[in-house]
Design a protein around this motif. Structure first.
Motif, PDB file in Angstrom:
ATOM      1  N   TRP A  10      16.627 -21.209  33.307  1.00 60.22           N
ATOM      2  CA  TRP A  10      17.332 -20.893  34.502  1.00 60.22           C
ATOM      3  C   TRP A  10      17.112 -19.429  34.285  1.00 60.22           C
ATOM      4  CZ3 TRP A  10      19.600 -23.618  38.005  1.00 60.22           C
ATOM      5  CH2 TRP A  10      19.922 -25.066  37.621  1.00 60.22           C
ATOM      6  N   LEU A  11      16.949 -18.701  35.491  1.00 61.12           N
ATOM      7  CA  LEU A  11      16.639 -17.028  35.515  1.00 61.12           C
ATOM      8  C   LEU A  11      18.237 -16.444  35.651  1.00 61.12           C
ATOM      9  CD1 LEU A  11      14.289 -16.590  38.455  1.00 61.12           C
ATOM     10  CD2 LEU A  11      13.971 -16.454  36.130  1.00 61.12           C
ATOM     11  N   GLN A  12      18.391 -15.329  35.051  1.00 64.80           N
ATOM     12  CA  GLN A  12      19.606 -14.978  34.777  1.00 64.80           C
ATOM     13  C   GLN A  12      20.379 -15.040  36.230  1.00 64.80           C
ATOM     14  OE1 GLN A  12      21.131 -14.315  31.811  1.00 64.80           O
ATOM     15  NE2 GLN A  12      22.965 -13.563  32.979  1.00 64.80           N
ATOM     16  N   ASP A  13      19.921 -14.457  37.315  1.00 69.14           N
ATOM     17  CA  ASP A  13      20.484 -14.130  38.355  1.00 69.14           C
ATOM     18  C   ASP A  13      20.924 -15.793  39.122  1.00 69.14           C
ATOM     19  OD1 ASP A  13      17.574 -14.723  38.933  1.00 69.14           O
ATOM     20  OD2 ASP A  13      17.646 -14.042  40.661  1.00 69.14           O
ATOM     21  N   GLU A  14      19.984 -16.687  38.951  1.00 69.73           N
ATOM     22  CA  GLU A  14      20.442 -18.080  39.063  1.00 69.73           C
ATOM     23  C   GLU A  14      21.782 -18.492  38.497  1.00 69.73           C
ATOM     24  OE1 GLU A  14      16.616 -20.611  40.155  1.00 69.73           O
ATOM     25  OE2 GLU A  14      16.950 -20.088  37.892  1.00 69.73           O
ATOM     26  N   LYS A  15      21.875 -18.111  37.097  1.00 69.68           N
ATOM     27  CA  LYS A  15      22.948 -18.594  36.287  1.00 69.68           C
ATOM     28  C   LYS A  15      24.327 -17.730  36.900  1.00 69.68           C
ATOM     29  CE  LYS A  15      21.067 -18.806  31.934  1.00 69.68           C
ATOM     30  NZ  LYS A  15      20.989 -18.601  30.281  1.00 69.68           N
ATOM     31  N   GLU A  16      24.197 -16.467  37.347  1.00 71.03           N
ATOM     32  CA  GLU A  16      25.256 -15.714  37.727  1.00 71.03           C
ATOM     33  C   GLU A  16      25.731 -16.386  39.065  1.00 71.03           C
ATOM     34  OE1 GLU A  16      23.436 -11.959  38.028  1.00 71.03           O
ATOM     35  OE2 GLU A  16      23.800 -11.610  35.527  1.00 71.03           O
ATOM     36  N   ALA A  27      37.044 -24.124  43.718  1.00 73.60           N
ATOM     37  CA  ALA A  27      35.851 -24.832  43.381  1.00 73.60           C
ATOM     38  C   ALA A  27      35.920 -25.617  42.305  1.00 73.60           C
ATOM     39  CB  ALA A  27      34.853 -23.759  42.899  1.00 73.60           C
ATOM     40  N   SER A  28      35.175 -26.610  42.258  1.00 69.72           N
ATOM     41  CA  SER A  28      35.327 -27.739  41.179  1.00 69.72           C
ATOM     42  C   SER A  28      33.667 -27.481  40.337  1.00 69.72           C
ATOM     43  CB  SER A  28      35.086 -29.183  41.850  1.00 69.72           C
ATOM     44  OG  SER A  28      34.611 -30.108  40.838  1.00 69.72           O
ATOM     45  N   VAL A  29      33.921 -27.169  39.106  1.00 68.39           N
ATOM     46  CA  VAL A  29      32.625 -27.126  38.275  1.00 68.39           C
ATOM     47  C   VAL A  29      31.780 -28.371  38.302  1.00 68.39           C
ATOM     48  CG1 VAL A  29      31.958 -26.570  35.670  1.00 68.39           C
ATOM     49  CG2 VAL A  29      34.030 -25.479  36.909  1.00 68.39           C
ATOM     50  N   SER A  30      32.285 -29.284  38.475  1.00 71.65           N
ATOM     51  CA  SER A  30      31.505 -30.782  38.254  1.00 71.65           C
ATOM     52  C   SER A  30      30.609 -30.470  39.603  1.00 71.65           C
ATOM     53  CB  SER A  30      32.244 -32.077  38.281  1.00 71.65           C
ATOM     54  OG  SER A  30      33.180 -31.870  37.031  1.00 71.65           O
ATOM     55  N   GLU A  31      31.462 -30.311  40.928  1.00 70.45           N
ATOM     56  CA  GLU A  31      30.717 -30.431  42.142  1.00 70.45           C
ATOM     57  C   GLU A  31      29.516 -29.334  42.136  1.00 70.45           C
ATOM     58  OE1 GLU A  31      33.456 -29.964  45.451  1.00 70.45           O
ATOM     59  OE2 GLU A  31      34.325 -31.942  44.879  1.00 70.45           O
ATOM     60  N   HIS A  39      23.611 -30.284  34.237  1.00 77.05           N
ATOM     61  CA  HIS A  39      24.883 -31.223  33.727  1.00 77.05           C
ATOM     62  C   HIS A  39      25.988 -30.181  33.643  1.00 77.05           C
ATOM     63  CE1 HIS A  39      26.848 -33.630  30.891  1.00 77.05           C
ATOM     64  NE2 HIS A  39      25.866 -34.493  31.265  1.00 77.05           N
ATOM     65  N   VAL A  40      26.987 -30.952  33.756  1.00 78.35           N
ATOM     66  CA  VAL A  40      28.215 -30.157  33.940  1.00 78.35           C
ATOM     67  C   VAL A  40      28.647 -29.254  32.564  1.00 78.35           C
ATOM     68  CG1 VAL A  40      30.001 -32.234  33.320  1.00 78.35           C
ATOM     69  CG2 VAL A  40      30.648 -30.260  34.780  1.00 78.35           C
ATOM     70  N   SER A  41      28.376 -30.033  31.397  1.00 77.89           N
ATOM     71  CA  SER A  41      28.490 -29.390  30.233  1.00 77.89           C
ATOM     72  C   SER A  41      27.628 -28.031  29.917  1.00 77.89           C
ATOM     73  CB  SER A  41      28.048 -30.376  28.981  1.00 77.89           C
ATOM     74  OG  SER A  41      26.567 -30.667  28.794  1.00 77.89           O
ATOM     75  N   GLN A  42      26.383 -27.913  30.655  1.00 77.62           N
ATOM     76  CA  GLN A  42      25.778 -26.936  30.649  1.00 77.62           C
ATOM     77  C   GLN A  42      26.683 -25.575  31.309  1.00 77.62           C
ATOM     78  OE1 GLN A  42      22.640 -26.253  29.020  1.00 77.62           O
ATOM     79  NE2 GLN A  42      23.426 -23.958  29.226  1.00 77.62           N
ATOM     80  N   ARG A  45      29.415 -24.437  29.397  1.00 78.31           N
ATOM     81  CA  ARG A  45      28.717 -23.521  28.235  1.00 78.31           C
ATOM     82  C   ARG A  45      28.509 -22.023  28.727  1.00 78.31           C
ATOM     83  NH1 ARG A  45      24.483 -26.454  25.631  1.00 78.31           N
ATOM     84  NH2 ARG A  45      26.255 -27.376  24.497  1.00 78.31           N
ATOM     85  N   TRP A  46      27.866 -22.105  29.758  1.00 79.12           N
ATOM     86  CA  TRP A  46      27.438 -20.857  30.490  1.00 79.12           C
ATOM     87  C   TRP A  46      28.920 -20.021  30.657  1.00 79.12           C
ATOM     88  CZ3 TRP A  46      23.667 -22.160  34.738  1.00 79.12           C
ATOM     89  CH2 TRP A  46      22.557 -22.683  34.081  1.00 79.12           C
ATOM     90  N   ARG A  47      29.974 -20.715  31.260  1.00 80.50           N
ATOM     91  CA  ARG A  47      31.307 -20.075  31.527  1.00 80.50           C
ATOM     92  C   ARG A  47      31.978 -19.609  30.166  1.00 80.50           C
ATOM     93  NH1 ARG A  47      34.443 -22.352  36.167  1.00 80.50           N
ATOM     94  NH2 ARG A  47      35.986 -22.498  34.846  1.00 80.50           N
ATOM     95  N   LYS A  48      31.800 -20.223  29.124  1.00 78.26           N
ATOM     96  CA  LYS A  48      32.246 -20.167  27.933  1.00 78.26           C
ATOM     97  C   LYS A  48      31.586 -18.616  27.315  1.00 78.26           C
ATOM     98  CE  LYS A  48      33.278 -21.933  23.336  1.00 78.26           C
ATOM     99  NZ  LYS A  48      33.062 -23.166  22.541  1.00 78.26           N
ATOM    100  N   GLU A  49      30.384 -18.798  27.597  1.00 75.21           N
ATOM    101  CA  GLU A  49      29.424 -17.347  26.742  1.00 75.21           C
ATOM    102  C   GLU A  49      29.925 -16.402  27.809  1.00 75.21           C
ATOM    103  OE1 GLU A  49      25.339 -18.668  27.540  1.00 75.21           O
ATOM    104  OE2 GLU A  49      25.444 -19.810  25.769  1.00 75.21           O
ATOM    105  N   LEU A  50      30.095 -16.458  29.050  1.00 75.91           N
ATOM    106  CA  LEU A  50      30.375 -15.352  29.858  1.00 75.91           C
ATOM    107  C   LEU A  50      31.782 -14.880  29.580  1.00 75.91           C
ATOM    108  CD1 LEU A  50      30.099 -13.510  32.580  1.00 75.91           C
ATOM    109  CD2 LEU A  50      31.472 -15.449  33.621  1.00 75.91           C
ATOM    110  N   CYS A  51      32.860 -15.683  29.209  1.00 77.55           N
ATOM    111  CA  CYS A  51      34.094 -15.224  28.714  1.00 77.55           C
ATOM    112  C   CYS A  51      33.867 -14.702  27.302  1.00 77.55           C
ATOM    113  CB  CYS A  51      35.095 -16.342  28.567  1.00 77.55           C
ATOM    114  SG  CYS A  51      35.447 -17.013  30.164  1.00 77.55           S
ATOM    115  N   LYS A  52      32.977 -14.952  26.656  1.00 72.10           N
ATOM    116  CA  LYS A  52      33.052 -14.366  25.210  1.00 72.10           C
ATOM    117  C   LYS A  52      32.280 -13.091  25.298  1.00 72.10           C
ATOM    118  CE  LYS A  52      31.552 -17.380  22.080  1.00 72.10           C
ATOM    119  NZ  LYS A  52      30.674 -18.294  21.120  1.00 72.10           N
ATOM    120  N   HIS A  53      31.518 -13.119  26.283  1.00 69.46           N
ATOM    121  CA  HIS A  53      30.624 -11.788  26.454  1.00 69.46           C
ATOM    122  C   HIS A  53      31.665 -10.597  27.009  1.00 69.46           C
ATOM    123  CE1 HIS A  53      27.511  -8.700  27.451  1.00 69.46           C
ATOM    124  NE2 HIS A  53      28.024  -8.910  28.587  1.00 69.46           N
TER     125      HIS A  53
END
Length: 95
Positions: A10-16, A27-31, A39-42, A45-53
């Protein structure tokens, strides 16, 4: 299985973009994950990394002590010291 399934990069801008969509009000994370083919767990995980950062980038809390107050008149009358003034008093003049 006759093929090897590869990891998707995934490109960084896609993740963002996906993170922003998942953080919108209502918004629903699952949707969001389902629409992106992720996959919803991924996404979680990105949201958790964003909060940690975000926590790491915040400045730590520094306590401040307030000492005695100097009257404004004394502050205004105090001589100003500039770098040029310090140099002229400490260094010999060159010709």
């Amino acid at each position: 299985m006759t093929w090897v399934e590869r990891r998707r990069r995934w490109l960084q801008d896609e993740k963002e973009r996906l993170l922003a969509a998942s953080l919108e009000s209502g918004a629903s994370v699952s949707e969001v994950a389902l629409m992106a083919g992720l996959h919803v767990s991924q996404l979680f995980r990105w949201r958790k990394e964003l909060c940690k950062h975000a926590e790491a980038s915040r400045a730590p809390f520094v306590p401040v002590e307030i000492g005695s107050c100097v009257p404004p008149r004394e502050v205004a009358e105090a001589p100003l010291t500039t770098a040029a003034a310090r140099r002229s008093t400490t260094a010999p003049l060159r010709n």
